[in-house]
Design an enzyme around this catalytic site. Structure first.
Site, PDB file in Angstrom:
ATOM      1  N   LYS A 184      80.836  32.372  92.812  1.00  0.00           N
ATOM      2  CA  LYS A 184      79.551  32.609  92.159  1.00  0.00           C
ATOM      3  C   LYS A 184      79.032  34.036  92.427  1.00  0.00           C
ATOM      4  O   LYS A 184      79.626  34.784  93.196  1.00  0.00           O
ATOM      5  CB  LYS A 184      78.539  31.560  92.610  1.00  0.00           C
ATOM      6  CG  LYS A 184      78.910  30.145  92.158  1.00  0.00           C
ATOM      7  CD  LYS A 184      79.015  30.035  90.653  1.00  0.00           C
ATOM      8  CE  LYS A 184      79.099  28.618  90.135  1.00  0.00           C
ATOM      9  NZ  LYS A 184      80.378  27.939  90.351  1.00  0.00           N
TER      10      LYS A 184
HETATM   11  C1  LIG Z   1      77.608  24.819  85.692  1.00  0.00           C
HETATM   12  C2  LIG Z   1      77.804  24.378  87.110  1.00  0.00           C
HETATM   13  N1  LIG Z   1      76.947  23.499  87.640  1.00  0.00           N
HETATM   14  C3  LIG Z   1      77.047  23.087  88.922  1.00  0.00           C
HETATM   15  C4  LIG Z   1      78.056  23.526  89.731  1.00  0.00           C
HETATM   16  C5  LIG Z   1      78.165  22.977  91.109  1.00  0.00           C
HETATM   17  O1  LIG Z   1      78.039  23.919  92.120  1.00  0.00           O
HETATM   18  P1  LIG Z   1      78.735  23.677  93.552  1.00  0.00           P
HETATM   19  O2  LIG Z   1      80.201  23.930  93.391  1.00  0.00           O
HETATM   20  O3  LIG Z   1      78.049  24.664  94.447  1.00  0.00           O
HETATM   21  O4  LIG Z   1      78.449  22.275  93.947  1.00  0.00           O
HETATM   22  C6  LIG Z   1      78.979  24.450  89.227  1.00  0.00           C
HETATM   23  C7  LIG Z   1      80.064  24.947  90.108  1.00  0.00           C
HETATM   24  O5  LIG Z   1      81.057  25.443  89.777  1.00  0.00           O
HETATM   25  C8  LIG Z   1      78.860  24.885  87.891  1.00  0.00           C
HETATM   26  O6  LIG Z   1      79.728  25.765  87.347  1.00  0.00           O
END
Ligand SMILES: Cc1ncc(COP(=O)(O)O)c(C=O)c1O
Length: 386
Positions: A184
């Site tokens: 990210k």
């Molecule tokens: C659009 C979206 N929402 C939520 C998430 C979830 O984030 P995390 O991996 O920190 O749980 C991601 C992660 O890749 C994502 O791309």
């Protein structure tokens, strides 16, 4: 051609990042404590929001947000089909139903025209996803939410820093959820943050992130607190560690610089592909700030003798790593089989999925890396042009 494989993503980790983590390791306090508190304060200040609650993933932030607004079994929550697993799975944690909605063909974001058709008396919330870092049409989404008495939980996993009509993403909807996963725009390895203006929701998310107990570990184990605690509700184990927050604090300081670097790369790609009808560059709405977490091109299959899959393979042969964001949820076995979704139910996302390729875009890329990507894409277009 790139001498060795250019990875799709590589985080920028500096000596300051390393030192901050090492200092925390040596401090004797590893889990949620002063570094998390500081990270939350810095984050809230950066976005200009009232409350920021740090957790150990973006998924956890989404889960806690839905809990805070009171999602219950049998409720419906509107979710775009073109998103990652996390956006919809958190709805299912409550035995509630994610109701998928198609995307716009240009920005690839949730299509507001289709949201209203998906609203039923059971609908409680909308989760717009600011795909690739481009804010959704929040004026229309917030207006629909007001009209139908729905809550808006923004999935801003891609959208730091981004703004919509001058307002920062994270200081606009009811609750906004960020991710600090390794790829990210800033990272803590794994981590997330939920932001809100609502003190009750912030308190609830904080409490539920640590077993639903009334005081956090920092207060309990320092001389500020005591051994006493009360379980208010059976919660979760979603708290962020100070080790991760130590990295987050340093990364956040460079968030604007990271964004400038990604914006510059996006500008180079735009310019380099502008004359190629075979490649559609990302559409950008006006009056927004795009975070440029992802740079998603669309392959124009009518003009090329190569499909998306082979285009990705050919780019790999040119030593360029790519990815696809995302396989729409309705095409996955679970959603297809549980809800009976057909590809034709979401014509835009189904069609777009055949064409999308995410190119590398991150601050650790050199000018030469960016040039290598451009040369490789142009070479393939020339080779496979009809
Ligand atoms: C659009 C979206 N929402 C939520 C998430 C979830 O984030 P995390 O991996 O920190 O749980 C991601 C992660 O890749 C994502 O791309």
């Amino acid at each position: 051609m790139a001498m060795q494989l250019l990875p799709f993503h590589k985080p920028e980790i500096t000596d300051e990042d390393v030192q901050s983590v090492v200092e925390t390791l040596r401090s004797g306090w590893l889990t949620t404590g002063p570094k998390v508190k500081r990270f939350e304060e810095d984050f809230a200040k950066y976005l200009g929001c009232a409350h920021a609650v740090a957790v150990n993933s973006g998924t956890a932030a989404l889960h806690l947000a839905l809990d805070a607004i009171g999602i219950k079994e049998g409720d419906e929550v509107i979710v775009p089909t073109l998103t990652f697993a996390a956006t919809a799975e958190v709805v299912i944690y409550f035995k509630a139903n994610p109701v998928l909605v198609d995307c716009r063909p240009d920005t690839l974001n949730l299509d507001p025209d289709r949201i209203e058709k998906a609203i039923t008396p059971r609908t409680k919330a909308i989760i717009p996803v600011h795909l690739a870092g481009q804010p959704c049409e929040m004026d229309r989404i917030l207006e629909l939410a007001r009209q139908y008495n729905l809550k808006v939980i923004e999935d801003a996993a891609h959208a730091l820093p981004a703004s919509y009509h001058g307002k920062n993403v994270g200081a606009m909807g009811d609750i906004t959820c960020f991710s600090f996963y390794a790829t990210k725009t800033i990272t803590t390895g794994e981590g997330g943050m939920a932001t809100t203006e609502n003190a009750d929701w912030a308190r609830r998310m904080r409490m539920m992130s640590l077993h639903g107990i009334s005081l956090d570990a920092w207060d309990r184990y320092t001389d500020k607190g005591s051994w006493y605690y009360e379980i208010i509700h059976p919660g979760y184990k979603y708290n962020l560690t100070d080790i991760a927050a130590a990295l987050g604090i340093e990364q956040l300081k460079r968030c604007n610089r990271f964004w400038e670097a990604r914006r510059r790369i996006a500008g180079h790609y735009h310019e380099a592909f502008a004359d190629l009808p075979e490649i559609q560059v990302p559409a950008c709405a006006s009056n927004i700030q795009h975070a440029w977490h992802l740079y998603v091109i669309q392959i124009n299959a009518e003009r090329l003798r190569i499909n998306r899959q082979d285009f990705i393979k050919a780019l790999k042969k040119e030593n360029i790593g790519t990815s696809v964001h995302f396989i729409p949820l309705h095409l996955h076995p679970f959603y297809r089989d549980s809800f009976g979704y057909q590809p034709g139910d979401f014509p835009q996302a189904s069609a777009v999925f055949q064409r999308i390729v995410s190119l590398p875009i991150y601050p650790a890329m050199t000018e030469a890396d960016v040039r290598d990507v451009i040369v490789a894409v142009r070479k393939l277009v020339q080779e496979y042009r009809r």
